[in-house]
Design a protein around this motif. Structure first.
Motif, PDB file in Angstrom:
ATOM      1  N   ARG A   6      11.614 -31.583 -16.076  1.00 50.04           N
ATOM      2  CA  ARG A   6      11.746 -32.139 -14.729  1.00 50.04           C
ATOM      3  C   ARG A   6      11.361 -33.608 -14.739  1.00 50.04           C
ATOM      4  N   GLU A   7      12.000 -34.350 -13.894  1.00 53.13           N
ATOM      5  CA  GLU A   7      11.805 -35.807 -13.860  1.00 53.13           C
ATOM      6  C   GLU A   7      10.346 -36.184 -13.613  1.00 53.13           C
ATOM      7  N   GLU A   8       9.622 -35.446 -12.764  1.00 55.55           N
ATOM      8  CA  GLU A   8       8.242 -35.815 -12.441  1.00 55.55           C
ATOM      9  C   GLU A   8       7.265 -35.666 -13.607  1.00 55.55           C
ATOM     10  N   TRP A   9       7.621 -34.884 -14.619  1.00 59.11           N
ATOM     11  CA  TRP A   9       6.751 -34.825 -15.798  1.00 59.11           C
ATOM     12  C   TRP A   9       7.456 -35.240 -17.082  1.00 59.11           C
ATOM     13  N   ARG A  10       8.519 -35.975 -16.967  1.00 59.93           N
ATOM     14  CA  ARG A  10       9.247 -36.490 -18.129  1.00 59.93           C
ATOM     15  C   ARG A  10       8.364 -37.389 -18.994  1.00 59.93           C
ATOM     16  N   ALA A  11       7.618 -38.317 -18.371  1.00 58.47           N
ATOM     17  CA  ALA A  11       6.758 -39.232 -19.142  1.00 58.47           C
ATOM     18  C   ALA A  11       5.674 -38.453 -19.888  1.00 58.47           C
ATOM     19  N   ASP A  12       5.131 -37.400 -19.269  1.00 64.51           N
ATOM     20  CA  ASP A  12       4.119 -36.573 -19.938  1.00 64.51           C
ATOM     21  C   ASP A  12       4.731 -35.840 -21.134  1.00 64.51           C
ATOM     22  N   TYR A  13       5.912 -35.276 -20.945  1.00 67.76           N
ATOM     23  CA  TYR A  13       6.601 -34.589 -22.028  1.00 67.76           C
ATOM     24  C   TYR A  13       6.858 -35.554 -23.188  1.00 67.76           C
ATOM     25  N   ASP A  14       7.346 -36.741 -22.864  1.00 62.03           N
ATOM     26  CA  ASP A  14       7.617 -37.739 -23.899  1.00 62.03           C
ATOM     27  C   ASP A  14       6.339 -38.112 -24.651  1.00 62.03           C
ATOM     28  N   PHE A  15       5.215 -38.233 -23.937  1.00 61.81           N
ATOM     29  CA  PHE A  15       3.937 -38.544 -24.583  1.00 61.81           C
ATOM     30  C   PHE A  15       3.559 -37.448 -25.580  1.00 61.81           C
ATOM     31  N   GLU A  47      -7.323 -40.429  -8.418  1.00 65.05           N
ATOM     32  CA  GLU A  47      -6.963 -41.764  -8.917  1.00 65.05           C
ATOM     33  C   GLU A  47      -7.273 -41.919 -10.408  1.00 65.05           C
ATOM     34  N   LEU A  48      -7.023 -40.915 -11.210  1.00 61.26           N
ATOM     35  CA  LEU A  48      -7.365 -40.965 -12.633  1.00 61.26           C
ATOM     36  C   LEU A  48      -6.502 -41.981 -13.374  1.00 61.26           C
ATOM     37  N   ASN A  49      -7.161 -42.826 -14.149  1.00 59.17           N
ATOM     38  CA  ASN A  49      -6.490 -43.806 -14.999  1.00 59.17           C
ATOM     39  C   ASN A  49      -5.490 -43.082 -15.903  1.00 59.17           C
ATOM     40  N   GLU A  50      -4.300 -43.652 -16.052  1.00 62.55           N
ATOM     41  CA  GLU A  50      -3.227 -43.023 -16.822  1.00 62.55           C
ATOM     42  C   GLU A  50      -3.615 -42.768 -18.278  1.00 62.55           C
ATOM     43  N   SER A  51      -4.309 -43.687 -18.910  1.00 56.72           N
ATOM     44  CA  SER A  51      -4.683 -43.481 -20.317  1.00 56.72           C
ATOM     45  C   SER A  51      -5.734 -42.373 -20.453  1.00 56.72           C
ATOM     46  N   TYR A  53      -6.001 -39.814 -18.381  1.00 58.77           N
ATOM     47  CA  TYR A  53      -5.227 -38.589 -18.144  1.00 58.77           C
ATOM     48  C   TYR A  53      -4.481 -38.154 -19.413  1.00 58.77           C
ATOM     49  N   ARG A  54      -3.779 -39.072 -20.028  1.00 61.20           N
ATOM     50  CA  ARG A  54      -2.964 -38.707 -21.190  1.00 61.20           C
ATOM     51  C   ARG A  54      -3.807 -38.280 -22.384  1.00 61.20           C
ATOM     52  N   GLU A  55      -4.866 -39.009 -22.671  1.00 64.72           N
ATOM     53  CA  GLU A  55      -5.688 -38.710 -23.855  1.00 64.72           C
ATOM     54  C   GLU A  55      -6.618 -37.508 -23.670  1.00 64.72           C
ATOM     55  N   PHE A  56      -7.079 -37.259 -22.434  1.00 65.16           N
ATOM     56  CA  PHE A  56      -8.152 -36.279 -22.252  1.00 65.16           C
ATOM     57  C   PHE A  56      -7.837 -35.138 -21.292  1.00 65.16           C
ATOM     58  N   VAL A  57      -6.646 -35.124 -20.709  1.00 64.22           N
ATOM     59  CA  VAL A  57      -6.169 -33.966 -19.940  1.00 64.22           C
ATOM     60  C   VAL A  57      -4.873 -33.462 -20.565  1.00 64.22           C
ATOM     61  N   LEU A  58      -3.888 -34.333 -20.669  1.00 63.61           N
ATOM     62  CA  LEU A  58      -2.571 -33.954 -21.173  1.00 63.61           C
ATOM     63  C   LEU A  58      -2.565 -33.620 -22.662  1.00 63.61           C
ATOM     64  N   SER A  59      -3.251 -34.380 -23.455  1.00 64.52           N
ATOM     65  CA  SER A  59      -3.170 -34.220 -24.908  1.00 64.52           C
ATOM     66  C   SER A  59      -3.631 -32.828 -25.354  1.00 64.52           C
ATOM     67  N   PRO A  60      -2.819 -32.155 -26.163  1.00 65.79           N
ATOM     68  CA  PRO A  60      -3.222 -30.864 -26.706  1.00 65.79           C
ATOM     69  C   PRO A  60      -4.144 -30.996 -27.917  1.00 65.79           C
ATOM     70  N   VAL A  61      -4.371 -32.218 -28.365  1.00 68.40           N
ATOM     71  CA  VAL A  61      -5.186 -32.449 -29.560  1.00 68.40           C
ATOM     72  C   VAL A  61      -6.643 -32.605 -29.147  1.00 68.40           C
ATOM     73  N   VAL A  62      -7.448 -31.606 -29.486  1.00 61.86           N
ATOM     74  CA  VAL A  62      -8.878 -31.631 -29.161  1.00 61.86           C
ATOM     75  C   VAL A  62      -9.647 -32.366 -30.247  1.00 61.86           C
ATOM     76  N   ASP A  63      -9.250 -32.156 -31.492  1.00 65.88           N
ATOM     77  CA  ASP A  63      -9.859 -32.847 -32.633  1.00 65.88           C
ATOM     78  C   ASP A  63      -8.773 -33.043 -33.683  1.00 65.88           C
ATOM     79  N   ARG A  64      -9.095 -33.748 -34.716  1.00 64.85           N
ATOM     80  CA  ARG A  64      -8.091 -34.079 -35.735  1.00 64.85           C
ATOM     81  C   ARG A  64      -8.191 -33.185 -36.967  1.00 64.85           C
ATOM     82  N   LEU A  65      -8.741 -32.002 -36.821  1.00 67.15           N
ATOM     83  CA  LEU A  65      -8.829 -31.086 -37.953  1.00 67.15           C
ATOM     84  C   LEU A  65      -7.439 -30.573 -38.322  1.00 67.15           C
TER      85      LEU A  65
END
Length: 181
Positions: A6-15, A47-51, A53-65
Motif C-alpha cells: 500500500r502507498e502509505e507504507w511503501r517507504a517503510d517496505y522499501d527501507f 511526533e517520532l523522528n523518522e530515523s 522510527y525506522r531504526e528502532f520500531v520498523l527495523s526487524p534487526v535487533v542485533d547483528r548476530l
C-alpha cells in the motif's frame, strides 16, 4: 510487490528491503514488517523522528548476530498488541509487555543455545541475553522504539531520551528451580 504494498507504507517496505537482511526472506515477512510497523507508527509517539522510527520500531534487526531471525513481527504483535492497545505511555506499556513475556518465556542462565527471536518464542526458553533480544522485538512489534544498549540490556525511547526498560519481576530460573534476581 507493486500490487501488494500500500502507498502509505511503501517507504517503510522499501527501507526493510534495502536493509540488506531481506535477501532470501519470505515476501509475507517483508510485508508484515512494513504494514504492522506502519499501523503502530503513531500509537506511542505522535511526533517520532523518522530515523528513530525506522531504526528502532520498523527495523526487524535487533542485533547483528548471524543467527538473527526476523519473521517475528506478526506473531509478537498478535500476542502483545491486545494487551497494550489502550495504553499510550511507552514505559507503562513496556511493563505489560515484560510481564507477559516473562510468563511466556523462561530465562535459564545455563541455557546454552544462541537462537533468534522466532526460536526463543517457539521454544519458550532462553538465557538472559536472548530474553533482552526478544524483549526488544516485542516492544517494537507494538510500536515502542527499542534497542539493546552497550550492556546488551533493552532500552526504550521515552520521547526525548533512551531509558532502561522495566525489568521482569523474576529475572532468571536456575536449573534447580530456584528463582534468582
Amino acid at each position: 510487490d507493486a500490487f501488494l504494498v500500500r502507498e502509505e507504507w511503501r517507504a517503510d517496505y522499501d527501507f526493510v528491503v534495502r536493509s540488506g537482511v531481506s535477501r532470501g526472506k519470505r515476501l509475507g515477512a517483508l510485508l508484515d514488517q512494513a504494514s504492522l510497523a506502519n499501523l503502530q507508527r503513531r500509537h506511542f509517539y505522535p511526533e517520532l523522528n523518522e530515523s528513530v522510527y525506522r531504526e528502532f520500531v520498523l527495523s526487524p534487526v535487533v542485533d547483528r548476530l548471524p543467527l538473527s531471525e526476523w519473521d517475528w513481527r506478526r506473531t509478537l504483535w498478535e500476542n502483545f498488541y491486545p494487551r497494550v492497545r489502550r495504553e499510550h505511555d511507552p514505559a507503562l506499556a513496556a511493563q505489560t509487555v515484560v510481564r507477559y513475556l516473562r510468563e511466556r518465556v523462561g530465562i535459564d542462565p545455563a541455557y546454552s543455545y544462541r537462537v533468534g527471536v522466532e526460536t526463543i518464542w517457539t521454544q519458550q526458553m532462553t538465557d538472559e541475553i536472548g530474553f533482552e533480544r526478544i524483549y526488544v522485538a516485542a516492544l517494537r512489534s507494538v510500536g515502542i522504539a527499542a534497542r539493546l544498549n552497550a550492556g546488551q540490556r533493552a532500552e526504550l525511547w521515552a520521547g526525548n531520551v533512551w531509558q532502561e526498560t522495566p525489568r521482569p519481576i523474576v529475572a532468571s530460573w536456575s536449573t534447580r528451580g530456584e528463582t534468582n534476581k
